[in-house]
Design an enzyme around this catalytic site. Sequence first.
Site, PDB file in Angstrom:
ATOM      1  N   PRO A 269       0.816  -1.229   0.000  1.00  0.00           N
ATOM      2  CG  PRO A 269      -0.179  -1.146   2.107  1.00  0.00           C
ATOM      3  CD  PRO A 269       0.572  -2.051   1.193  1.00  0.00           C
TER       4      PRO A 269
ATOM      5  CG  ASP B 290     -10.950  -1.149 -22.382  1.00  0.00           C
ATOM      6  OD1 ASP B 290     -12.115  -1.307 -22.757  1.00  0.00           O
ATOM      7  OD2 ASP B 290     -10.158  -2.085 -22.168  1.00  0.00           O
TER       8      ASP B 290
ATOM      9  CD  GLU C  53       0.987  -4.967  11.279  1.00  0.00           C
ATOM     10  OE1 GLU C  53       1.261  -3.877  10.777  1.00  0.00           O
ATOM     11  OE2 GLU C  53      -0.147  -5.273  11.637  1.00  0.00           O
TER      12      GLU C  53
ATOM     13  NE  ARG D   5      -8.819  -4.995 -20.007  1.00  0.00           N
ATOM     14  CZ  ARG D   5      -9.962  -5.288 -20.598  1.00  0.00           C
ATOM     15  NH1 ARG D   5     -10.540  -6.429 -20.353  1.00  0.00           N
ATOM     16  NH2 ARG D   5     -10.528  -4.437 -21.420  1.00  0.00           N
TER      17      ARG D   5
HETATM   18  N1  SAM Z   1       1.253  -2.733   7.651  1.00  0.00           N
HETATM   19  C1  SAM Z   1       1.217  -2.399   6.252  1.00  0.00           C
HETATM   20  C2  SAM Z   1       1.044  -0.911   6.087  1.00  0.00           C
HETATM   21  O1  SAM Z   1       0.353  -0.313   6.887  1.00  0.00           O
HETATM   22  O2  SAM Z   1       1.569  -0.345   5.129  1.00  0.00           O
HETATM   23  C3  SAM Z   1       0.075  -3.133   5.583  1.00  0.00           C
HETATM   24  C4  SAM Z   1       0.283  -4.604   5.461  1.00  0.00           C
HETATM   25  S1  SAM Z   1      -1.040  -5.419   4.651  1.00  0.00           S
HETATM   26  C5  SAM Z   1      -2.076  -5.867   6.009  1.00  0.00           C
HETATM   27  C6  SAM Z   1      -0.387  -6.954   4.182  1.00  0.00           C
HETATM   28  C7  SAM Z   1       0.042  -7.056   2.706  1.00  0.00           C
HETATM   29  O3  SAM Z   1      -1.067  -6.822   1.863  1.00  0.00           O
HETATM   30  C8  SAM Z   1       1.079  -6.071   2.250  1.00  0.00           C
HETATM   31  O4  SAM Z   1       2.384  -6.529   2.559  1.00  0.00           O
HETATM   32  C9  SAM Z   1       0.839  -6.011   0.757  1.00  0.00           C
HETATM   33  O5  SAM Z   1       1.509  -7.054   0.081  1.00  0.00           O
HETATM   34  C10 SAM Z   1      -0.654  -6.248   0.642  1.00  0.00           C
HETATM   35  N2  SAM Z   1      -1.444  -5.023   0.420  1.00  0.00           N
HETATM   36  C11 SAM Z   1      -2.379  -4.511   1.249  1.00  0.00           C
HETATM   37  N3  SAM Z   1      -2.955  -3.420   0.746  1.00  0.00           N
HETATM   38  C12 SAM Z   1      -2.394  -3.211  -0.463  1.00  0.00           C
HETATM   39  C13 SAM Z   1      -2.559  -2.219  -1.469  1.00  0.00           C
HETATM   40  N4  SAM Z   1      -3.420  -1.215  -1.340  1.00  0.00           N
HETATM   41  N5  SAM Z   1      -1.817  -2.331  -2.597  1.00  0.00           N
HETATM   42  C14 SAM Z   1      -0.922  -3.326  -2.736  1.00  0.00           C
HETATM   43  N6  SAM Z   1      -0.707  -4.285  -1.813  1.00  0.00           N
HETATM   44  C15 SAM Z   1      -1.426  -4.231  -0.679  1.00  0.00           C
END
Ligand code: SAM
Length: 248
Positions: free
Chosen positions: A87, A167, A114, A152
């Site tokens: 994220p 698209d 995490e 795609r």
């Molecule tokens: N503790 C992290 C933070 O606050 O940035 C979030 C960890 S999340 C619970 C667990 C995993 O989900 C991440 O390591 C990532 O691979 C994936 N993930 C969660 N949200 C995502 C997003 N918006 N985009 C890409 N990957 C995401």
Amino acid sequence: MRVDILTLFPAVCAAYLNESILKRAQEFGALQVGLHNIRDYATDKHRVTDDMPFGGGGGMVLKPEPVFAAVESLRGATNAPVILLCPQGRQFTQAVAHQLAAQPHLLLLAGRYEGIDERVREHLVTDSISIGDYVLTGGELPALVLLDAVTRLLPGVLGAADAASNDSFGASGMLEYPHYTRPADFRGYTVPEVLLTGDHAAIERWRRAQSITRTFHWRPDLLHTATLSKADKDTLAAAAIAAAGNEA
Ligand code: SAM
């Protein structure tokens, strides 16, 4: 194109990859996908992949050793990008999908808990990508989102060579026009008359105007970079006048 997905839950990805366009893309050879369980690269007796965070706090952290071992074994001597779904990464867009579609090989790393030990980002990963400003449980859905959007764009996957360019966010940079199919009259809700005329030039003009009008209403930010003709600007002005009239 070859894509290797590293995850603790390969079955989550397998279900999606075995349906529809992604399945067909693999069958005709445009796409080759490898699903790899990070746990298989853990070397201790219990195949442990996570541990408590240094410094305390809740949640677990994916350990670096199995992730490094998995990536190094799959990447071999190639320079394939290693993309962490995260994220905190750069935002995934259609433009990023185009960049990635030009690569012959991608490794996608799905985190859990995490997240992954930061040394993976510092010393192994070459790119971090987010699919939006929200936090999911794991990186499997983000990896599939990325892979779907990229697939795609691969030659032959959508049939007509320019299918993806029509698209939303495609060649025009705007939202696509609306679609209708049979019946022409459903519960008294009718299809726009022009679509039934067979007049292709008029249909094209209508679609362009619809694309501009809905982009103006729903995603005006996209208009800053769109290339607009004189007729397009007239359509835009008419949409702005109509919107102002509705507000008054
Ligand atoms: N503790 C992290 C933070 O606050 O940035 C979030 C960890 S999340 C619970 C667990 C995993 O989900 C991440 O390591 C990532 O691979 C994936 N993930 C969660 N949200 C995502 C997003 N918006 N985009 C890409 N990957 C995401």
